[in-house]
Design an enzyme around this catalytic site. Structure first.
Site, short mmCIF file in Angstrom:
data_model
loop_
_atom_site.label_atom_id
_atom_site.label_comp_id
_atom_site.label_asym_id
_atom_site.label_seq_id
_atom_site.Cartn_x
_atom_site.Cartn_y
_atom_site.Cartn_z
N SER A 113 0.83 -1.19 0.00
CA SER A 113 0.00 0.00 0.00
C SER A 113 0.87 1.25 0.00
O SER A 113 1.75 1.39 0.84
CB SER A 113 -0.91 0.00 1.23
OG SER A 113 -1.76 -1.14 1.22
N HIS A 118 3.89 12.83 -8.52
CA HIS A 118 4.97 13.43 -9.31
C HIS A 118 4.39 14.64 -10.05
O HIS A 118 3.26 14.58 -10.53
CB HIS A 118 5.53 12.44 -10.33
CG HIS A 118 6.09 11.20 -9.73
ND1 HIS A 118 7.39 11.09 -9.27
CD2 HIS A 118 5.52 10.00 -9.47
CE1 HIS A 118 7.60 9.88 -8.78
NE2 HIS A 118 6.47 9.20 -8.89
N CYS A 141 -4.07 -2.20 -0.11
CA CYS A 141 -4.30 -3.64 -0.01
C CYS A 141 -5.13 -3.89 1.24
O CYS A 141 -4.75 -3.48 2.34
CB CYS A 141 -2.97 -4.38 0.06
SG CYS A 141 -3.15 -6.18 0.04
#
Length: 264
Positions: A113, A118, A141
């Site tokens: 996880s 960016h 997850c």
């Protein structure tokens, strides 16, 4: 009310929400264009991006394991946050009187996880159209849903164009051993957007239900040219120039929205 699915062991489904967020503006002179890049680098530096992603962690109900962040020269920044579903219990090495890890080792135990961001500032070499792109991935997850972060991120970056992808991978088993390849109902990413967001954007879906793959593209409906001008262009444009810049900016937005070059 639908009863909860009883699982055998841990929920092994991985849910990933990916954003491409675009902000467009027009900077007339080379000086203004450079100033725009510097402005973006200061407003969306690694420190502020970390604060935004930390808010996302709180929104989806996760816990932070580690944070790595970096500002880039000449432009751009990135942040990675490793998260867990359960609160983190300190290990002996974390509480004993000893040196902490070096920066180079901070991501050594990569978790399933994570949240990453960016940034990519970019300027057209001739037309003065500046595009600021933010790529964000929220991957979880277990039972945590990254969809909870949708509205916050769209509004936080004042998005002109957004492409959103959501996919569920892996499987989990119930107590009888039956596999489940998704653990919640979803027909469209749009169902997880607030009413004001849905009303504010033109949206298109491309969904592959049998593959648990969902895609939504969003284009801001309201267009006010003054919201897209930077530097001298905010006051120096003639009515004719404003009309030309309006056409340029709208054309840029349509090309990004459709993902292909469009004839003028």
């Amino acid at each position: 009310m639908k009863s909860k699915l009883k699982l055998h062991g841990f929920n092994n489904l991985t849910k990933t929400l990916s954003f491409n967020i675009y902000d467009i503006c027009y900077a007339e002179t080379p000086q203004d264009q450079q100033a725009y890049v510097e402005y973006i680098n200061s407003v969306y530096d690694a420190e502020r991006l970390t604060r935004i992603l930390t808010d996302v962690v709180d929104i989806i109900g996760a816990n932070i394991l580690n944070i790595a962040r970096q500002d880039y020269d000449p432009q751009g920044a990135s942040v990675t946050i490793l998260i867990s579903e359960q609160p983190v219990t300190p290990t002996e090495s974390q509480i004993e009187e000893s040196p902490g890890p070096l920066p180079e080792t901070i991501l050594a135990h990569l978790d399933k996880s994570h949240i990453t961001v960016h940034t990519y500032p970019e300027i057209h070499p001739v037309d003065g159209i500046a595009t600021f792109r933010v790529d964000i991935d929220v991957s979880t997850c277990g039972v945590i849903s990254p969809l909870k972060a949708l509205n916050y991120l769209i509004h936080k970056f004042e998005s002109d164009i957004v492409t959103v992808d959501y996919r569920v991978r892996g499987f989990t088993r119930d107590v009888e051993g039956k596999k489940h390849f998704i653990d919640h109902e979803i027909n469209s990413i749009q169902n997880y957007l607030s009413e004001d967001t849905r009303n504010g954007y033109q949206m298109t879906d491309v969904n592959v239900y049998q593959e648990n793959l969902f895609h939504t593209k969003m284009l801001l409906k309201q267009f006010e040219l003054d919201n897209y001008l930077f530097g001298d262009a905010t006051s120096n444009l003639s009515p004719e120039q404003r009309e030309q810049v309006t056409a340029k900016v709208k054309h840029e937005m349509l090309e990004i929205f459709y993902g292909r070059n469009v004839a003028v």
